[in-house]
Write an enzyme that holds these catalytic residues in place. Sequence first.
Site: not given
Length: 680
Positions: A353-354, A356-358, A376, A472
Amino acid sequence: MHFMLIFLLSVGLAVADGNQTANITFNGFQSANLSLDGVAVFTSNGLLKLTNGTTQEKGHAFYPNPITFKNNSSSSSNGTASSFSTTFVFGIISQYSTLSGHGIVFVLSPTRGLPGSLPSQWLGLFNDTSNGNSSNHVVGVELDTILDREFNDINNNHVGIDINSLHSTVSAPASYFVNNSTDYRNLSLISGKPMQVWIDYNGDEKRMNVTLAPINIDRPKIPLLSLSVDISPIVKETMYVGFSSSTGSLDTSHYVLGWSFAMNGPAQELSVSQLPKLPRIGPKHVSKFLTIGLPVIVVATVSVVASGLLYVVRRKRKFSEELEDWESDYGPHRFRYKDLYIATKGFTDKQLLGTGGFGRVYRGILPTSKIEIAVKKVSHESRQGMREFVAEIVSIGRLRHRNLVPLLGYCRRKGELLLVYDYMPNGSLDKFIYDQPKCTLSWSQRFRVIKGVASCLFYLHEEWEQVVIHRDIKASNVLLDADFNGRVGDFGLARLYDHGTDPQTTHVVGTLGYLAPEHTRTGKATRSTDVFAFGAFLLEVVCGRRPIDLKASPEDMILVDMVFSHWSRGELIQVVDPKLDGDYDPDQVELVLKLGLLCSNAEPEDRPTMRQSLQYLEGVLPLPDLSSLSLSSGGLAFANRERSVSHEGFSDLAISYPSSLDKGFSHSSSAAESIIHVGR
Ligand SMILES: *[C@@H]1O[C@H](CO)[C@@H](O)[C@H](O)[C@H]1NC(C)=O
Ligand SMILES: *[C@@H]1O[C@H](CO)[C@@H](O)[C@H](O)[C@H]1NC(C)=O
Ligand SMILES: *[C@@H]1O[C@H](CO)[C@@H](O)[C@H](O)[C@H]1NC(C)=O
Ligand SMILES: *[C@@H]1O[C@H](CO)[C@@H](O)[C@H](O)[C@H]1NC(C)=O
Ligand SMILES: *[C@@H]1O[C@H](CO)[C@@H](O)[C@H](O)[C@H]1NC(C)=O
Ligand SMILES: *[C@@H]1O[C@H](CO)[C@@H](O)[C@H](O)[C@H]1NC(C)=O
Ligand SMILES: *[C@@H]1O[C@H](CO)[C@@H](O)[C@H](O)[C@H]1NC(C)=O
Ligand SMILES: *[C@@H]1O[C@H](CO)[C@@H](O)[C@H](O)[C@H]1NC(C)=O
Ligand SMILES: *[C@@H]1O[C@H](CO)[C@@H](O)[C@H](O)[C@H]1NC(C)=O
Ligand SMILES: *[C@@H]1O[C@H](CO)[C@@H](O)[C@H](O)[C@H]1NC(C)=O
Ligand SMILES: *[C@@H]1O[C@H](CO)[C@@H](O)[C@H](O)[C@H]1NC(C)=O
Ligand SMILES: *[C@@H]1O[C@H](CO)[C@@H](O)[C@H](O)[C@H]1NC(C)=O
């Protein structure tokens, strides 16, 4: 659905169906004929296992026949409920010694099973519409291990009497009186130790007593709860008796070891020595041989000796199931990796899906429940702080707010943490507001998202049992559900990276442009640092661009500076996202922009709280006049003018920019650039 085992252990069972002398006793459930549903099972050693170590599930076990509780109201007795008495021994075994979910309820129900009920905080009794409705005709005694504010729970370890509602009529912390009502001992429901409960209702006295004690203690003389209540209007003429249990985000197992029940007289005492044993909670480092090998050998040997070769083949299959079950009690994962692997088709790029930051986020569908999830994958080499972090995310998993992305659970592998969230079909907010050729989110949708995020942060900061700092907040961490409601995600992940770092070398995690100056200076995240990030978020949603845009002209590069200078020139409305094409409510836009500036104040104590911010947005409180704030010392001290990030080599770069707007831009641009480079 369940198995009848021909073990030789003793069972006392005197059944009286549908009459007023029902006298039921189970010292263990080896040959019990109970009606089970949900995830409830009998284990091979005769335990009634109401929840089987799966999260977000419920389990029910009911005596299969109805029991007469009162004569119908046309008879002479006028429909008065009879006395009843029951006692049972239970044990709650959780994966973690300090966290669990949710509890066990002894229940009188008009139906065998509780159709339409939900797991988690609903304890398998009710759902959000049926809770509190007098048409439920349900009486329960809950052993609840979670504090639910919505039901006014007193703590996360209590006993309560529930009448048609999870909002207990009376409740008390789990404990028992030793000799008199001033001398008591506390108990922990989730200790993993067996405990006994006695429930007595006297139909003449119209009083219900509930008593709790450890299994090796004689029944205390003084009940823990004693409620004056006439259950006649609540119970129907015949009722079913049994147990309900549910899990939340943790794979907790709820067991009943023995149970007796009687109408119009005392329930038979249980024979403690005959009760089956609870699985032991072994320390996590126990070798594979002890946790898997030994039980297999013991169980296999006993079974062969006890039942002979005839049954071996048949049971082998059963024991392998039991083994799985047993493993799941101690297994370190809440979600099985295998399930997540299947769900995401092996974490293929197609499901991505993408990033991200982590970590990378995958879309998936859980194999059995068919629930759509987002997984995630966070890689984390250091084990340091992981235990605390897991405990923290588990507690975060208990947060409930309509503007939060629900965390369903996690799975942990070597060097890797997988967080499982509800899938949000519309993805993250930033995709709708940045880099779009035309407007994809109207002003009213944006305003609703803003209010949703504000209400969620207010809940985290002030309404939950402990203060939760998000750390965040930004558009890319706000997701949109099917109805375009904003939902805050990615909780506390920044904290994982904060753990175990040397306070001497402050290592701040967050996102540049959203980091409050005192956060970068002290490394400490507070409610005020969240408010600061919320301010940057407000500005970006209205202006449709990132807080720091390196492609913009120097005077416009820092969003808060740009908004501030437009405000000081009385041209605030010019900063609004041109893609909105003038289609917005100017008062709302102005309110949000001004609130964004207030939240961006460099002085944490001058920022509003989330409570105030929400009140401004809801129009309950008028926004303070920006120009009345102290401008004497050379303008508002907006934070961007002190753009210092103590990060690696930057700890000495604590540049405090002079407050005038025309200075320091060339300097700040290079600083910002290098920080972005070094940082993330
Ligand atoms: C209730 O059930 C018991 C046991 O089956 C039986 O002995 C007794 O006669 C029944 N009583 C009534 C009133 O039906
Ligand atoms: C269990 O109880 C139900 C309902 O009374 C009955 O239909 C069923 O035959 C019983 N099963 C056994 C194995 O006794
Ligand atoms: C729990 O029960 C459900 C439904 O019977 C089943 O799908 C699941 O695999 C079980 N989980 C465990 C850990 O046994
Ligand atoms: C209720 O009482 C009436 C009269 O006593 C009787 O005819 C009827 O069958 C009873 N109903 C039930 C459900 O027991
Ligand atoms: C039955 O209940 C009604 C109303 O609650 C009451 O007025 C009446 O006296 C009761 N009758 C008996 C026989 O208890
Ligand atoms: C119900 O009615 C029967 C017969 O009239 C009586 O023996 C019994 O005690 C009554 N039970 C209750 C709970 O009033
Ligand atoms: C809630 O529970 C009731 C029964 O108690 C059921 O009729 C209803 O359908 C349930 N509602 C939902 C939304 O599941
Ligand atoms: C209680 O439940 C009944 C039946 O399900 C329903 O008709 C009624 O509207 C409910 N009452 C409330 C206040 O929700
Ligand atoms: C309770 O009281 C008895 C005597 O009254 C005493 O012997 C006993 O030690 C007391 N128990 C506790 C736990 O204090
Ligand atoms: C209750 O018991 C405690 C300890 O056993 C004793 O100190 C206290 O005086 C007792 N209180 C009463 C009211 O009996
Ligand atoms: C409940 O406890 C009180 C106080 O110990 C006692 O007086 C009463 O008889 C008890 N009632 C029942 C139904 O056990
Ligand atoms: C139930 O049976 C046990 C033992 O058989 C007896 O002690 C108890 O009094 C009975 N209770 C009732 C209400 O009949």
